[in-house]
Motif scaffolding. Structure first.
Motif, PDB file in Angstrom:
ATOM      1  N   ALA A 340       0.878  -1.167  -0.053  1.00 38.08           N
ATOM      2  CA  ALA A 340      -0.237  -0.195   0.026  1.00 38.08           C
ATOM      3  C   ALA A 340       1.108   1.036  -0.078  1.00 38.08           C
ATOM      4  N   LEU A 341       0.697   2.239  -0.829  1.00 39.65           N
ATOM      5  CA  LEU A 341       1.374   3.340  -1.015  1.00 39.65           C
ATOM      6  C   LEU A 341       0.409   4.824  -0.963  1.00 39.65           C
ATOM      7  N   THR A 342       0.689   5.404   0.357  1.00 41.89           N
ATOM      8  CA  THR A 342      -0.354   6.700   0.225  1.00 41.89           C
ATOM      9  C   THR A 342       0.659   7.758   0.557  1.00 41.89           C
ATOM     10  N   GLY A 343      -0.037   8.956   0.827  1.00 38.38           N
ATOM     11  CA  GLY A 343       0.735  10.004   1.005  1.00 38.38           C
ATOM     12  C   GLY A 343       1.230  10.230   2.464  1.00 38.38           C
ATOM     13  N   ARG A 344       0.711   9.321   3.496  1.00 39.74           N
ATOM     14  CA  ARG A 344       0.998   9.361   4.939  1.00 39.74           C
ATOM     15  C   ARG A 344       1.977   8.457   5.121  1.00 39.74           C
ATOM     16  N   ASP A 345       2.717   7.676   4.447  1.00 42.78           N
ATOM     17  CA  ASP A 345       3.675   6.425   4.648  1.00 42.78           C
ATOM     18  C   ASP A 345       4.917   7.138   5.353  1.00 42.78           C
ATOM     19  N   THR A 368      -3.144   6.042  -3.584  1.00 43.26           N
ATOM     20  CA  THR A 368      -4.012   7.150  -3.765  1.00 43.26           C
ATOM     21  C   THR A 368      -3.153   7.839  -4.963  1.00 43.26           C
ATOM     22  N   GLN A 369      -3.494   9.050  -5.211  1.00 40.02           N
ATOM     23  CA  GLN A 369      -2.727   9.774  -6.033  1.00 40.02           C
ATOM     24  C   GLN A 369      -1.305   9.738  -5.958  1.00 40.02           C
ATOM     25  N   ALA A 370      -0.852   9.312  -4.747  1.00 38.53           N
ATOM     26  CA  ALA A 370       0.704   9.123  -4.650  1.00 38.53           C
ATOM     27  C   ALA A 370       1.397   8.115  -5.658  1.00 38.53           C
ATOM     28  N   LEU A 371       0.447   7.407  -6.167  1.00 37.65           N
ATOM     29  CA  LEU A 371       1.123   6.560  -7.121  1.00 37.65           C
ATOM     30  C   LEU A 371       1.569   7.196  -8.605  1.00 37.65           C
TER      31      LEU A 371
END
Length: 413
Positions: A340-345, A368-371
């Motif tokens: 999982a990859l999001t902006g809060r990692d 999310t859009q982080a991708l």
């Protein structure tokens, strides 16, 4: 038609952004597509007695009386009479001398506005039009009414729309099927726009046919654009991702239930598209709980078994985490790595995921859009899945697809 709004007379630097806010664009074409919401019939009625309470009417009568207000809160009243009935005109906070100049006793006047009932009398408060028929001009027979925004009046928007009509060529070739145009009784493209923005007469049936014609043009243009896009995609080479019957059977055996017939049919079509050498562009639509995630997992397994990665994009972090948990539960037992990859990692977690995507050790990533950020690179992205696609713009989807040469794309709604 594609000139800027400021090419219209009267549209300067201050008014241009106001018109852009109203029309949602910056060209004359956008203004022309800002169609009237309704049309007001302002033809002069033969008699005052023909006026209908609650409707706009244009009436002619002789000035019978002028009554000054009896208090600061009461209106000036002008009474018109035509032999069939009386009409009272009410003006609040008006200049009495100006009103008497506008309505000399015994002179004929034409007024247009909403007719209401007050104390058993017909009354029109602050008429929209006041005309001396000896001098003219008369109110328009029909008046288009537009949706407005602060800083614009209906009269001004209408005048700009009429100006814009002059920017359409009179000899535009007909692109619709002539037999269909004839059968539906449609006007030409420009005539339909003119009928709505600058009607000569009040004809609701003609207005409806004009709107129908323009709706058809819009649908035809959209379908033509889609067809061109499909033709362009068909010319591009995409990686062929063959179906792995063994991998799918392993996934299905691990399920505590059997897929529905609809899920099986949907995946068969998706799998066939992914096997081709043209990039898939397919939508999977279904209610919440209909089983779209399982179908997308089957597609991800097909990609992973052929050595390709899958990027699963969701509009929110919560949804991205939910899809990660579902994909991880379904695919990890089969030996595939899901992340999982999001902006809060955290920085360390993010760095590890980025390395896994770059070297191919992560087969499926949910995020999310982080991708589609610049730092995200895939070793061999073959499938893009977009959940709740209506919450993403076309540019967002294309930015993610741009992480590979020509990946297959599945959008879900």
């Amino acid at each position: 038609m594609f000139e800027g709004l400021d090419s219209l007379s009267g549209v300067g630097p201050k008014l241009k952004p106001v018109l852009e806010r109203l029309t949602g664009g910056d060209s004359i074409w956008d203004l022309l597509l800002h169609l009237p919401e309704r049309w007001v019939d302002r033809r002069v009625k033969e008699y005052i007695d023909d006026a209908v309470i609650g409707e706009v009417s244009t009436l002619r009568g002789e000035v019978h009386a002028y009554n000054a207000p009896y208090s600061d809160r009461s209106p000036h009243k002008i009474v018109l009479y035509d032999g069939t009935g009386f009409l009272t005109l009410a003006f609040f906070r008006a200049d009495g001398r100006w009103l008497q100049g506008q309505f000399p006793i015994g002179k004929e006047r034409v007024v247009s506005g909403m007719v209401e009932e007050f104390n058993g009398e017909r009354q029109m408060t602050h008429p929209d039009h006041i005309v001396d028929p000896a001098k003219g001009p008369m109110p328009p027979a029909v008046e288009p009414i537009y949706g407005l925004t602060a800083g614009l009046t209906n009269k001004r928007v209408h005048s700009f729309a009429v100006q814009a009509l002059d920017h359409i060529a009179d000899d535009l070739p007909e692109w619709a099927d002539p037999d269909l145009v004839k059968a539906r009784g449609w006007l030409s493209f420009k005539a339909a726009l003119s009928c709505l923005h600058a009607p000569i007469e009040y004809d609701p049936k003609l207005f409806e046919r004009a709107r129908e014609r323009l709706a058809y043009d819009e649908a035809l243009a959209r379908e033509s654009a889609f067809a061109l896009a499909r033709a362009s995609r068909a010319k591009r080479a995409a990686p062929s991702v063959p179906v792995s019957a063994e991998s799918h059977q392993a996934l299905l055996r691990a399920l505590p239930y059997k897929p529905t017939g609809a899920q099986t049919r949907a995946f068969e079509q998706i799998g066939a598209d992914m096997s081709s050498t043209s990039p898939m562009r397919r939508m999977l639509q279904g209610d919440v709980g209909a089983g779209k995630t399982l179908v997308s997992a089957m597609a991800a397994v097909q990609a992973a078994s052929a050595g390709f990665q899958t990027a699963f994009m969701s509009p929110t972090e919560v949804l991205a985490r939910q899809q990660y948990e579902t994909m991880d539960r379904l695919l990890s037992p089969l030996g595939y790595t899901v992340a999982a990859l999001t902006g809060r990692d955290k920085a360390s977690t993010r760095e590890s995921i980025l390395m896994g995507l770059a070297d191919g050790s992560i087969h499926v990533v949910s995020g999310t859009q982080a991708l589609f950020q610049q730092s995200v690179a895939f070793r061999n992205l073959g499938l893009v899945i977009v959940d709740e696609q209506h919450r993403f713009g076309v540019a967002d989807r294309m930015r993610l697809a741009g992480k590979a040469l020509s990946p297959h794309m599945l959008v879900m709604s």
